[in-house]
Design an enzyme around this catalytic site. Structure first.
Site, PDB file in Angstrom:
ATOM      1  N   CYS A 106       1.113  -1.200  -0.357  1.00 58.22           N
ATOM      2  CA  CYS A 106      -0.276  -0.719   0.060  1.00 58.22           C
ATOM      3  C   CYS A 106       0.667   1.501   0.014  1.00 58.22           C
ATOM      4  O   CYS A 106       1.935   0.903   0.791  1.00 58.22           O
ATOM      5  CB  CYS A 106      -0.561  -0.146   1.082  1.00 58.22           C
ATOM      6  SG  CYS A 106      -2.200   1.524   0.760  1.00 58.22           S
ATOM      7  N   HIS A 148      -8.772  -3.186  -3.888  1.00 58.85           N
ATOM      8  CA  HIS A 148      -7.709  -2.776  -3.021  1.00 58.85           C
ATOM      9  C   HIS A 148      -8.033  -1.294  -2.376  1.00 58.85           C
ATOM     10  O   HIS A 148      -9.139  -1.024  -1.559  1.00 58.85           O
ATOM     11  CB  HIS A 148      -6.047  -2.806  -2.986  1.00 58.85           C
ATOM     12  CG  HIS A 148      -5.562  -2.252  -2.168  1.00 58.85           C
ATOM     13  ND1 HIS A 148      -4.480  -2.496  -0.979  1.00 58.85           N
ATOM     14  CD2 HIS A 148      -5.611  -0.932  -2.412  1.00 58.85           C
ATOM     15  CE1 HIS A 148      -3.636  -2.264  -0.436  1.00 58.85           C
ATOM     16  NE2 HIS A 148      -4.139  -0.782  -1.355  1.00 58.85           N
ATOM     17  N   GLU A 149      -8.644  -0.677  -3.470  1.00 56.34           N
ATOM     18  CA  GLU A 149      -9.040   0.076  -3.730  1.00 56.34           C
ATOM     19  C   GLU A 149      -9.836   1.620  -3.443  1.00 56.34           C
ATOM     20  O   GLU A 149     -10.561   2.308  -2.083  1.00 56.34           O
ATOM     21  CB  GLU A 149      -9.188   1.500  -5.130  1.00 56.34           C
ATOM     22  CG  GLU A 149      -7.634   1.431  -5.992  1.00 56.34           C
ATOM     23  CD  GLU A 149      -6.126   1.411  -5.142  1.00 56.34           C
ATOM     24  OE1 GLU A 149      -6.642   2.579  -3.770  1.00 56.34           O
ATOM     25  OE2 GLU A 149      -4.777   1.630  -4.731  1.00 56.34           O
ATOM     26  N   HIS A 152     -10.410   0.261   0.614  1.00 55.26           N
ATOM     27  CA  HIS A 152      -9.956   2.131   0.889  1.00 55.26           C
ATOM     28  C   HIS A 152     -10.694   3.196   0.689  1.00 55.26           C
ATOM     29  O   HIS A 152     -11.077   4.157   2.045  1.00 55.26           O
ATOM     30  CB  HIS A 152      -9.233   3.687   0.300  1.00 55.26           C
ATOM     31  CG  HIS A 152      -7.776   2.901   0.459  1.00 55.26           C
ATOM     32  ND1 HIS A 152      -7.092   3.100   1.202  1.00 55.26           N
ATOM     33  CD2 HIS A 152      -6.331   2.422  -0.466  1.00 55.26           C
ATOM     34  CE1 HIS A 152      -5.813   2.655   1.933  1.00 55.26           C
ATOM     35  NE2 HIS A 152      -5.598   2.042   0.256  1.00 55.26           N
TER      36      HIS A 152
END
EC number: 3.5.1.88
Length: 191
Positions: A106, A148-149, A152
């Site tokens: 990250c 992953h994003e 977030h």
């Protein structure tokens, strides 16, 4: 503003680090698709390139909006570049669900990687920087990036998905190389 222009006009911003509150709470939905959003997106592309990363969420530059950019290869090796605002992730279930364990990192915890199992394919739906509907389905690095994003935008960092032992190792590895990354990295380069 065309995507090609967004890729050209941005200026890198400092990436916030794990522990910053903006990374650990759900982001606000994007409702205004104006010049301010376009400049943010352009800066996110520039920051992602300077880092360099596969993708970057708005929270990683300290902005509480559910938006991310990506610039990486898919499972066919083709480079794909884009923006997704207000992402909704769809992952395979049942017999269609296949996991791959890969080292994941990250940009908000630079220099550290941990093995994480994720589905090999993901579909992400949302809108682009103009508010137009967009759907991206991919495997490979892009498939992982979409997951992953999107995490977030929900206030989750990938370390939240690791075991306690693996998370401690990840944080220890990051601490060992922390002095290589200035506080304003990637505005200032890695030492």
């Amino acid at each position: 503003m065309p995507l090609e222009e967004l890729l050209r006009i941005g200026t890198p911003r400092p990436i916030v680090r794990w522990g910053d509150p903006v990374l650990h709470k759900p982001a606000r939905l994007v409702t205004e698709f104006d010049d301010a959003l376009h400049h943010l997106i352009a800066d996110m592309f520039a920051t992602n390139t300077a880092a360099p990363g596969a993708g970057l969420a708005a929270a990683q530059v300290g902005v509480d909006l559910a938006a991310f950019v990506y610039d990486c290869g898919d499972d066919t090796g083709r480079r794909r570049v884009g923006v997704i605002c207000n992402p909704e992730l769809e992952l395979p279930e049942g017999r269609d669900r296949e996991l791959a364990t890969l080292g994941e990192g990250c940009l908000s915890l630079p220099g550290a990687h941990g093995d994480l199992a994720r589905p090999t394919v993901a579909t992400c739906r949302g809108v682009d920087h103009r508010g137009e509907p967009v759907t991206v389905t991919a495997g490979g690095i892009l498939g992982r990036c979409l997951q992953h994003e999107t995490d977030h935008t929900h206030g989750m960092v990938f370390g939240d998905r690791l075991t306690t032992k693996a998370r401690k190792r990840l944080l220890r590895d990051a601490a060992e190389v922390a002095d290589h990354y200035p506080d304003d990295w990637p505005v200032s380069p890695k030492r």
